[in-house]
Design a protein around this motif. Sequence first.
Motif, short mmCIF file in Angstrom:
data_model
loop_
_atom_site.label_atom_id
_atom_site.label_comp_id
_atom_site.label_asym_id
_atom_site.label_seq_id
_atom_site.Cartn_x
_atom_site.Cartn_y
_atom_site.Cartn_z
N SER A 1 0.84 -1.20 0.00
CA SER A 1 0.00 0.00 0.00
C SER A 1 0.88 1.25 0.00
CB SER A 1 -0.93 0.01 1.22
OG SER A 1 -0.18 0.02 2.41
N ALA A 2 0.30 2.34 -0.47
CA ALA A 2 1.05 3.59 -0.56
C ALA A 2 1.28 4.18 0.82
CB ALA A 2 0.30 4.58 -1.43
N VAL A 3 2.46 4.82 1.00
CA VAL A 3 2.80 5.49 2.26
C VAL A 3 2.30 6.93 2.18
CG1 VAL A 3 4.65 6.20 3.80
CG2 VAL A 3 4.83 4.03 2.54
N GLU A 4 1.51 7.34 3.16
CA GLU A 4 0.99 8.70 3.18
C GLU A 4 2.08 9.67 3.64
OE1 GLU A 4 -1.94 9.90 2.17
OE2 GLU A 4 -2.39 7.88 1.46
N PRO A 5 2.23 10.79 2.95
CA PRO A 5 3.26 11.76 3.36
C PRO A 5 2.90 12.44 4.67
CG PRO A 5 1.92 12.66 1.59
CD PRO A 5 1.49 11.22 1.76
N ALA A 6 3.93 12.81 5.43
CA ALA A 6 3.71 13.58 6.66
C ALA A 6 3.34 15.02 6.35
CB ALA A 6 4.97 13.53 7.53
N GLU A 7 3.77 15.51 5.19
CA GLU A 7 3.47 16.88 4.78
C GLU A 7 3.58 16.97 3.27
OE1 GLU A 7 1.75 19.94 5.51
OE2 GLU A 7 2.87 19.61 7.39
N THR A 8 2.75 17.80 2.67
CA THR A 8 2.78 18.04 1.23
C THR A 8 2.67 19.53 0.96
OG1 THR A 8 1.75 15.90 0.70
CG2 THR A 8 1.66 17.60 -0.99
N PRO A 12 3.65 26.42 -8.07
CA PRO A 12 3.36 26.43 -9.51
C PRO A 12 4.30 25.52 -10.31
CG PRO A 12 3.30 28.66 -8.63
CD PRO A 12 3.82 27.78 -7.53
N ASP A 13 5.49 25.24 -9.76
CA ASP A 13 6.47 24.43 -10.49
C ASP A 13 6.40 22.95 -10.14
OD1 ASP A 13 7.55 26.68 -11.75
OD2 ASP A 13 8.77 27.13 -10.00
N GLY A 14 5.62 22.56 -9.13
CA GLY A 14 5.58 21.14 -8.78
C GLY A 14 5.15 20.95 -7.34
N TRP A 15 5.74 19.99 -6.67
CA TRP A 15 5.36 19.71 -5.28
C TRP A 15 6.55 19.16 -4.50
CZ3 TRP A 15 6.38 14.64 -4.63
CH2 TRP A 15 6.24 13.79 -5.72
N GLU A 16 6.40 19.22 -3.19
CA GLU A 16 7.42 18.72 -2.27
C GLU A 16 6.70 17.90 -1.19
OE1 GLU A 16 10.57 20.52 1.03
OE2 GLU A 16 9.84 21.78 -0.61
N ARG A 17 7.25 16.73 -0.86
CA ARG A 17 6.61 15.86 0.13
C ARG A 17 7.63 15.35 1.13
NH1 ARG A 17 2.63 12.41 -3.96
NH2 ARG A 17 1.28 14.17 -4.48
N ILE A 18 7.18 15.21 2.37
CA ILE A 18 7.99 14.68 3.46
C ILE A 18 7.40 13.34 3.89
CG2 ILE A 18 8.79 15.02 5.83
CD1 ILE A 18 10.05 16.99 3.98
N TYR A 19 8.26 12.32 3.98
CA TYR A 19 7.81 10.99 4.41
C TYR A 19 8.60 10.57 5.65
CZ TYR A 19 5.52 10.42 -0.14
OH TYR A 19 4.72 10.57 -1.25
N ARG A 20 7.90 9.95 6.60
CA ARG A 20 8.55 9.28 7.72
C ARG A 20 8.48 7.78 7.47
NH1 ARG A 20 5.49 13.18 10.96
NH2 ARG A 20 6.91 14.66 11.97
N LEU A 21 9.63 7.14 7.33
CA LEU A 21 9.68 5.73 6.97
C LEU A 21 10.24 4.90 8.13
CD1 LEU A 21 11.10 6.06 3.33
CD2 LEU A 21 8.71 5.97 4.07
N ASP A 22 9.55 3.82 8.44
CA ASP A 22 10.01 2.90 9.48
C ASP A 22 10.97 1.87 8.89
OD1 ASP A 22 8.35 4.10 11.37
OD2 ASP A 22 6.62 2.92 10.69
#
Length: 264
Positions: A1-8, A12-22
Amino acid sequence: SAVEPAETWSTPDGWERIYRLDKLGGYWLSFHHAHRERSESACVHFGFELEIHPTEDSQKMTSCSGSSKSPEDIFPTSLDLNQDAQSKKTFRYKKAITYIQQRQKGFLTTTKFTLASPSFVIAEVGYNFFSSHAEMDITKDSSSKQTSLVQAERDYLHAPNEPLNSMLVLGHKLPPGDYILRIADDHYSDQIGDSSACFPFSFEFRVVPELAPPTVLSVKPHPSVPIARGTDVLFTLRFSEPPEGRLSDVVNAISLGGIHASTG
């Protein structure tokens, strides 16, 4: 299953995402680009940057071990350009790397400046790509709702392992008037908590009047970025006015370490 980002964050140029991985094993990073029409081009041009740190390292990266400043110490509330309609002198304000102490909510600064003549405005903010989510734009200084006239783009700065390894770059020609430069930093959920942390920033602001002598306004990539050996290098130069001569002569006049440019 997909990991949900901690923050998104989206820009206008794109996106940035933060993930916490165990520590559960391996992960896959996948991308999907949906087409609106079946006949739409399949060629997509994009940039990609990935930075990974152990959780304990990320906390050390933002520790306030030395001296720290407030956001207003590096991003002033106003800048006096000392300009008139006949100004020819370039204005420059610069702050080297400074650690800004912040709370969880981050900060938003506004710097007012006035242009008395048509000028090219350049602003650069250096920061750490992993620990900060910085944004910058320019608006008109008016009592009505502020709308972005120019939004900064992200670029690389220094080597990846340096405290400042990313930058916001803004460059635009503006008519005379009153303006506000807005700079902000945001943090992902529970990055700081109820305490405070310190984040590295640098700042440079330049104003080149239309009547100033011809000059190079900007060079990309930034001179601090390492150049890989054995690969072709693409530089983007922005001049205050078109260079004289044929295109081939202008390109041939540009060199780096004795090696002349080949195309342009």
